[in-house]
Scaffold this motif. Structure first.
Motif, short mmCIF file in Angstrom:
data_model
loop_
_atom_site.label_atom_id
_atom_site.label_comp_id
_atom_site.label_asym_id
_atom_site.label_seq_id
_atom_site.Cartn_x
_atom_site.Cartn_y
_atom_site.Cartn_z
N PHE A 119 0.84 -1.19 0.00
CA PHE A 119 0.00 0.00 0.00
C PHE A 119 0.88 1.24 0.00
O PHE A 119 2.06 1.19 0.32
N ARG A 120 0.28 2.37 -0.37
CA ARG A 120 0.96 3.67 -0.33
C ARG A 120 0.33 4.49 0.79
O ARG A 120 -0.90 4.55 0.91
N GLU A 121 1.17 5.13 1.59
CA GLU A 121 0.66 5.96 2.68
C GLU A 121 1.41 7.28 2.72
O GLU A 121 2.58 7.37 2.33
N LEU A 122 0.73 8.32 3.20
CA LEU A 122 1.38 9.59 3.46
C LEU A 122 2.17 9.48 4.75
O LEU A 122 1.85 8.67 5.63
N VAL A 123 3.19 10.30 4.89
CA VAL A 123 4.07 10.25 6.05
C VAL A 123 3.77 11.42 6.96
O VAL A 123 3.82 12.58 6.53
N SER A 124 3.43 11.13 8.21
CA SER A 124 3.08 12.21 9.13
C SER A 124 4.29 13.00 9.59
O SER A 124 4.20 14.21 9.81
N GLN A 125 5.44 12.35 9.74
CA GLN A 125 6.65 13.04 10.16
C GLN A 125 7.87 12.40 9.51
O GLN A 125 8.15 11.24 9.70
N SER A 126 8.56 13.17 8.69
CA SER A 126 9.77 12.71 8.01
C SER A 126 10.48 13.92 7.44
O SER A 126 9.84 14.90 7.03
N LEU A 127 11.81 13.85 7.41
CA LEU A 127 12.61 14.92 6.82
C LEU A 127 13.06 14.58 5.40
O LEU A 127 13.73 15.38 4.75
N THR A 128 12.68 13.39 4.91
CA THR A 128 13.15 12.95 3.60
C THR A 128 12.04 12.52 2.65
O THR A 128 12.30 12.30 1.47
N ALA A 129 10.80 12.38 3.11
CA ALA A 129 9.73 11.87 2.25
C ALA A 129 8.39 12.39 2.73
O ALA A 129 8.20 12.68 3.91
N THR A 130 7.44 12.48 1.80
CA THR A 130 6.06 12.84 2.14
C THR A 130 5.10 11.68 1.90
O THR A 130 3.99 11.68 2.41
#
Length: 558
Positions: A455-466
């Motif tokens: 699956f594809r998910e959005l990232v809530s907290q990351s400095l390298t990906a959304t």
């Protein structure tokens, strides 16, 4: 029959992951003598892998004096890698128990060593200003983390109970990074020394069988000094004092349980001479009601904070590669986190059960990377800002069936997700997650199978990906146990021959990044585990075992 004043048990276990280049071993023992209980735990985890690392395509956009945009694409292709890592942990606890008091002191030690974390490959640029070349990237480190924690509980009588939990942590880190290509040579070495002191006081008052009042007070002092050498020379210092107070009320009667707590939390930070302060309310609600033995509903809600890591506030500038620099932000604010969940459980009989659930959460003013073409020498620089929110809403169900005289247990958990990000990385996404599990028991043996799709998910907290695309995961496991001995063997992702763990992306006005992560744990492998437990002296109740603890957070810039 012989009478013993002492007793206890011990157990050892080991795990080896064939084709995944990792394994672990654990030894644990507990002994009770009169009112004293002692337990100790030692573990070691190792990793030695060749198939790890990432490949990235980075797109840089630089404006020229005429208002035109010059776009440069940088791609690093991975040819080889080696990752060697060891984690050693030890813990010891001495606990005294009486009718009116429980006093314990725990000591923990964690040591991490990464003697070899290196990657090499080819660099490909779209611009003639940077010729294609080979590159090497290495990051080696050592980490020491001793800790002490006390827990002093007293029954004061008249319904009053007091619990004091002091603790003290120290950590030392040494990190050496080297990046080299035909176009640049970057060395960033860092040493870190940090101390943390905490004191938590809990006071509990029971008025009768139904009503309880709790008061919880917490204070934390944190000091961290980092020294950078190499291409970057800097000595940032981090000082923090955090505090909080929460008052809670609990009501429990018959089939109803409810707890409501509210309070405040604040902190004062001083980083490289710049002081910032923050203050936020805290709320937590938990309720549960059982209509009868077959129907139950629960509701929970909370408002809390996710604190900014010291590494995210580093004010100094560090070079990442030929075109990219990075720095932190002294003025970042903690992220407010809210969440509400609702669960309903139905147990029609002893063969079937169904749980339906839904939830909503939001991270307010989250921390995001911001890329602008105004770094040193006109190159790209990554800073950090509070921007937008991440929000998700989900609903799902978990169905369990126990068939064939409860020998076959089937469980399915489908869950629908709806995600949204606002701000400079605005995006929406929806996906269905699913986990399927089947276990069959026959005597002392069992066989289980597990599957979850990609699956594809959005990232809530990351400095390298959304956003991230996860891989399908599946495994088949067999096990045997006779009470003292336990054996399991698992075939994980057994038909997958590639090493790709996940892919991620980040797209912004001036900079895009597309990453493919490789990991041996995503490739097919076999995991073998064995454990043995034996008792001695008088019988001691098992459980409440001290655990070895992992590493703390570091102020070295990520």
């Amino acid at each position: 029959m012989k009478h013993y004043n002492y007793g206890g048990y011990a157990k050892v276990s080991g795990t080896g992951n064939i084709m995944a280049g990792s394994g672990s071993g654990v030894a644990y023992a507990k002994m009770s003598y009169k009112r004293m209980t002692y337990d100790i735990s030692v573990n070691d985890k190792y990793t030695d892998r060749h198939h790890t690392g990432n490949e990235q395509t980075q797109v840089f956009r630089f404006p020229d004096n005429n208002g035109e945009i010059n776009e440069i694409t940088r791609s690093n292709l991975l040819d080889g890698s080696r990752f060697q890592h060891n984690q050693f942990g030890a813990s010891f606890r001495a606990k005294y128990t009486s009718d009116k008091a429980v006093i314990s002191n725990s000591f923990f030690f964690t040591a991490l060593n990464t003697p070899n974390s290196s990657y090499n490959g080819k660099l490909v640029f779209s611009s003639d200003a940077f010729g294609n070349s080979d590159y090497t990237n290495s990051l080696n480190s050592t980490y020491l983390y001793p800790r002490w924690r006390g827990n002093y509980y007293f029954d004061l009588g008249n319904g009053f109970k007091l619990n004091a939990i002091p603790s003290f942590f120290y950590q030392h880190t040494e990190s050496d990074r080297r990046y080299a290509s035909d176009n640049t040579d970057i060395r960033t070495d860092a040493t870190e020394d940090a101390v943390t002191g905490e004191l938590q006081i809990q006071l509990n008052k029971s008025f009768d069988r139904y009503h309880t009042l709790d008061v919880n007070i917490l204070g934390i002092y944190y000091n961290n000094r980092v020294k950078y050498t190499g291409n970057t020379v800097a000595t940032p210092e981090f000082n923090q004092f955090a505090y909080g107070g929460i008052v809670g009320y609990t009501f429990s009667k018959d089939s109803f349980y409810g707890q409501l707590s509210a309070g405040v939390a604040g902190e004062s930070n001083k980083i490289s001479g710049v002081r910032t302060n923050s203050f936020i309310p805290l709320v937590n609600l938990n309720t549960q009601y059982a209509f009868n033995q077959k129907n139950q509903i629960s509701l929970s809600a909370m408002l809390n904070i996710r604190p900014v890591e010291a590494s995210e506030k580093t004010p100094d500038i560090i070079q990442e590669n030929e075109l990219l620099y990075k720095t932190g932000n002294l003025h970042l604010k903690n992220v407010k986190v809210s969440k509400v969940t609702l669960d309903y459980t139905w147990l029609p009989n002893n063969k079937f059960s169904l749980s339906a659930f839904t939830g909503w959460s939001r991270d307010f003013n989250r921390i995001v990377p911001v890329f602008t073409p105004d770094g040193p020498d006109g190159l790209m620089i990554r800073t950090l800002e509070n921007d937008g929110y991440y929000q998700d809403f989900y609903f799902g169900t978990s169905l369990t069936a126990k068939l064939l005289n409860r020998s076959l247990v089937l469980r399915a958990t489908p869950q629908m997700w709806f995600e949204k990000i606002s701000g400079i990385y605005a995006d929406t996404n929806s996906y269905l997650s699913l986990s399927l599990n089947a276990t069959y028991y026959i005597g002392k043996f069992y066989v289980s199978a597990y599957y979850s799709p990609a699956f594809r998910e959005l990232v809530s907290q990351s400095l390298t990906a959304t956003s991230v695309k996860r891989k399908t995961h599946y495994q088949l496991k067999i096990g045997w146990s006779n009470g003292s001995w336990n054996f399991t063997a698992a075939a994980v992702n057994i038909f997958r021959r590639n090493w790709v763990a996940e892919t991620s992306r980040l797209e912004s006005k001036w900079f895009d990044q597309y990453t493919t992560e490789y990991s041996a744990s995503s490739h097919q492998f076999v995991s073998l585990t064995a454990s043995y437990t034996f008792g001695f002296g008088k019988k001691v109740r098992r459980g409440d075992e001290i655990q070895t603890m992992g590493a703390g957070s570091s102020a070295i810039m990520k």
